[in-house]
Design an enzyme around this catalytic site. Structure first.
Site, PDB file in Angstrom:
ATOM      1  N   ILE A  11      22.345  48.144  29.740  1.00  0.00           N
ATOM      2  CA  ILE A  11      22.992  49.376  29.274  1.00  0.00           C
ATOM      3  C   ILE A  11      23.441  49.229  27.814  1.00  0.00           C
ATOM      4  O   ILE A  11      23.262  50.135  26.993  1.00  0.00           O
ATOM      5  CB  ILE A  11      24.198  49.742  30.177  1.00  0.00           C
ATOM      6  CG1 ILE A  11      23.743  49.908  31.633  1.00  0.00           C
ATOM      7  CG2 ILE A  11      24.875  51.027  29.680  1.00  0.00           C
ATOM      8  CD1 ILE A  11      24.878  50.031  32.645  1.00  0.00           C
TER       9      ILE A  11
ATOM     10  N   SER B 215      33.181  50.484  37.295  1.00  0.00           N
ATOM     11  CA  SER B 215      32.090  50.614  38.259  1.00  0.00           C
ATOM     12  C   SER B 215      32.520  51.421  39.479  1.00  0.00           C
ATOM     13  O   SER B 215      33.686  51.354  39.905  1.00  0.00           O
ATOM     14  CB  SER B 215      31.687  49.207  38.720  1.00  0.00           C
ATOM     15  OG  SER B 215      30.830  49.293  39.828  1.00  0.00           O
TER      16      SER B 215
ATOM     17  N   TYR C 105      34.102  40.975  41.984  1.00  0.00           N
ATOM     18  CA  TYR C 105      33.568  41.822  40.905  1.00  0.00           C
ATOM     19  C   TYR C 105      34.334  43.144  40.843  1.00  0.00           C
ATOM     20  O   TYR C 105      34.814  43.562  39.779  1.00  0.00           O
ATOM     21  CB  TYR C 105      32.072  42.080  41.146  1.00  0.00           C
ATOM     22  CG  TYR C 105      31.469  43.139  40.243  1.00  0.00           C
ATOM     23  CD1 TYR C 105      31.162  42.853  38.915  1.00  0.00           C
ATOM     24  CD2 TYR C 105      31.201  44.430  40.717  1.00  0.00           C
ATOM     25  CE1 TYR C 105      30.613  43.831  38.080  1.00  0.00           C
ATOM     26  CE2 TYR C 105      30.656  45.404  39.898  1.00  0.00           C
ATOM     27  CZ  TYR C 105      30.366  45.101  38.580  1.00  0.00           C
ATOM     28  OH  TYR C 105      29.832  46.069  37.766  1.00  0.00           O
TER      29      TYR C 105
HETATM   30  N1  LIG Z   1      23.847  48.687  35.932  1.00  0.00           N
HETATM   31  C1  LIG Z   1      24.677  49.469  36.624  1.00  0.00           C
HETATM   32  O1  LIG Z   1      24.239  50.331  37.404  1.00  0.00           O
HETATM   33  C2  LIG Z   1      26.166  49.327  36.463  1.00  0.00           C
HETATM   34  C3  LIG Z   1      26.995  50.028  37.356  1.00  0.00           C
HETATM   35  C4  LIG Z   1      28.369  49.917  37.215  1.00  0.00           C
HETATM   36  C5  LIG Z   1      28.907  49.166  36.188  1.00  0.00           C
HETATM   37  N2  LIG Z   1      28.086  48.487  35.357  1.00  0.00           N
HETATM   38  C6  LIG Z   1      28.722  47.723  34.263  1.00  0.00           C
HETATM   39  O2  LIG Z   1      28.057  48.018  33.048  1.00  0.00           O
HETATM   40  C7  LIG Z   1      28.110  46.881  32.183  1.00  0.00           C
HETATM   41  C8  LIG Z   1      26.705  46.544  31.691  1.00  0.00           C
HETATM   42  O3  LIG Z   1      25.910  46.213  32.833  1.00  0.00           O
HETATM   43  P1  LIG Z   1      24.324  46.017  32.783  1.00  0.00           P
HETATM   44  O4  LIG Z   1      23.764  46.630  34.004  1.00  0.00           O
HETATM   45  O5  LIG Z   1      23.827  46.423  31.452  1.00  0.00           O
HETATM   46  O6  LIG Z   1      24.226  44.442  32.989  1.00  0.00           O
HETATM   47  P2  LIG Z   1      23.674  43.292  32.022  1.00  0.00           P
HETATM   48  O7  LIG Z   1      23.842  41.998  32.775  1.00  0.00           O
HETATM   49  O8  LIG Z   1      22.317  43.642  31.540  1.00  0.00           O
HETATM   50  O9  LIG Z   1      24.692  43.363  30.804  1.00  0.00           O
HETATM   51  C9  LIG Z   1      25.835  42.542  30.684  1.00  0.00           C
HETATM   52  C10 LIG Z   1      25.761  41.879  29.313  1.00  0.00           C
HETATM   53  O10 LIG Z   1      26.965  41.114  29.097  1.00  0.00           O
HETATM   54  C11 LIG Z   1      26.599  39.835  28.582  1.00  0.00           C
HETATM   55  N3  LIG Z   1      27.680  38.921  28.972  1.00  0.00           N
HETATM   56  C12 LIG Z   1      27.994  38.473  30.210  1.00  0.00           C
HETATM   57  N4  LIG Z   1      29.073  37.668  30.157  1.00  0.00           N
HETATM   58  C13 LIG Z   1      29.458  37.613  28.849  1.00  0.00           C
HETATM   59  C14 LIG Z   1      30.502  36.949  28.153  1.00  0.00           C
HETATM   60  N5  LIG Z   1      31.391  36.181  28.812  1.00  0.00           N
HETATM   61  N6  LIG Z   1      30.605  37.104  26.815  1.00  0.00           N
HETATM   62  C15 LIG Z   1      29.718  37.882  26.132  1.00  0.00           C
HETATM   63  N7  LIG Z   1      28.684  38.536  26.752  1.00  0.00           N
HETATM   64  C16 LIG Z   1      28.572  38.393  28.083  1.00  0.00           C
HETATM   65  C17 LIG Z   1      25.265  39.525  29.211  1.00  0.00           C
HETATM   66  O11 LIG Z   1      24.499  38.563  28.491  1.00  0.00           O
HETATM   67  C18 LIG Z   1      24.597  40.901  29.197  1.00  0.00           C
HETATM   68  O12 LIG Z   1      23.918  41.128  27.986  1.00  0.00           O
HETATM   69  C19 LIG Z   1      28.775  45.763  32.974  1.00  0.00           C
HETATM   70  O13 LIG Z   1      30.142  45.709  32.638  1.00  0.00           O
HETATM   71  C20 LIG Z   1      28.596  46.230  34.418  1.00  0.00           C
HETATM   72  O14 LIG Z   1      29.592  45.680  35.262  1.00  0.00           O
HETATM   73  C21 LIG Z   1      26.731  48.528  35.470  1.00  0.00           C
END
Ligand SMILES: NC(=O)c1ccc[n+]([C@@H]2O[C@H](COP(=O)([O-])OP(=O)(O)OC[C@H]3O[C@@H](n4cnc5c(N)ncnc54)[C@H](O)[C@@H]3O)[C@@H](O)[C@H]2O)c1
Length: 309
Positions: free
Chosen positions: A12, A120, A144
């Protein structure tokens, strides 16, 4: 404006960073690349207004240094796995909740106007009552979800105590290009696409009547920018507001690929949520959120992207 995007190399975050860069903003991406990839940023890495820093949000001192002079922070970095958080709760806590607290501290100490926090739909758990509204009770069922809910509370308190504007966006099932098929969210979409492309029928757990609220990643990126630019604070659902069954999803994908496989059905997975759909009127009223992509349009863009990758 100058914006920081934590987790900006992820699924995202990379779409959000692209949208910010294409609007002419300065963008500083902070990502430890634990699940994100630099290649997701290939279209903007040579843009002189974009800086990508490989670092963790768990170090508050370096984080504050990277955030100096920014107008706002989009905080998406997290350990994005429900099962992973159950297996490694401390790791989940440190990456997701300590990370959020550090982002808020950096914002406070650097005088940054606003933090938009990626929360989330997992905070709602399995309680009855649909569509989900932000004022309904929550029931986080995993470390989580606890970290996301506690992050929302930190946002509220930092806004009240220190004057940092905050908004938490409760994303539902986000889908689109670059989504990891192993992700817990909407992973059904990249998995179905991968099976159909390999000439295999989609696998469905249970009777396929379970529903989800699928929202296209570009609509999520836009919602982030809208809430950042508005005065709105608090918690907002970000979803499509439409309930789609897994059977209907499979039918749309089979139609888009113009193939006629019968899905294969397997026993239902324990603990699976049976129905999910959001009420998105609060975000609409507060900052004009209005998803542009139908499920079919989002799926067709996702497929084109996968075919050209
Ligand atoms: N994908 C979904 O449907 C969804 C739904 C609800 C919430 N979310 C939230 O949206 C956000 C993005 O999710 P996503 O689906 O793009 O997942 P993703 O895993 O692709 O993105 C998370 C990013 O954070 C980075 N990251 C993780 N730990 C880190 C740290 N300690 N320091 C710096 N960077 C770090 C990862 O390398 C990654 O690029 C997250 O917070 C997730 O909880 C996603």
């Amino acid at each position: 404006m100058h914006y920081v995007v934590s987790g900006g190399a992820g699924f995202i975050g990379s779409h959000l960073s692209e949208a910010l860069a294409s609007s002419g903003h300065d963008v500083t991406i902070i990502d430890d690349l634990s699940t994100g990839k630099e290649e997701y940023l290939s279209s903007i890495l040579t843009n002189p207004h974009v800086t990508c820093i490989r670092d963790t949000v768990q170090d508050v001192i370096s984080l504050a240094r990277h955030c100096e002079g920014a107008d706002g922070i989009f905080h998406l970095a997290a350990m994005v796995s429900v099962p992973g958080s159950i297996e490694y709760p401390l790791r989940s806590h440190e990456a997701t909740l300590t990370g959020t607290l550090n982002v808020l501290l950096a914002a406070r100490d650097c005088g940054i106007r606003k933090v938009v926090h990626a929360s989330s739909a997992a905070v709602y758990g399995n309680l009855p009552g649909l569509p989900k509204r932000e004022d309904m009770p929550v029931d986080p069922l995993s470390p989580y979800a606890v970290a996301k809910y506690a992050g929302e509370q930190y946002c509220r308190v930092f806004s009240a105590l220190y004057g940092v504007e905050t908004a938490s966006l409760r994303y539902f099932n986000v889908f689109g290009p670059r989504q990891d098929p192993r992700s817990d969210y909407a992973a059904v979409i990249p998995r179905f696409i991968a099976r159909i492309r390999a000439g295999e029928s989609p696998l469905i757990f249970g009777n396929g009547m379970q529903t989800r609220d699928f929202v296209y990643v570009k609509d999520v990126a836009k919602a982030n920018i809208q809430v950042m630019e508005a005065k709105s604070q608090g918690v907002f659902n970000i979803a499509s507001g439409r309930e789609t069954s897994v059977n209907d999803l499979a039918a749309i994908l089979l139609d888009l690929f113009n193939v006629k496989f019968e899905p294969e059905y397997y026993p239902e997975r324990p603990g699976e949520v049976t129905r999910s759909v959001a009420d998105i009127s609060l975000a609409r009223q507060a900052f004009g959120y209005h998803p542009q992509f139908s499920l079919r349009d989002g799926l067709s863009e996702t497929i084109s992207h996968m075919q050209s990758a």
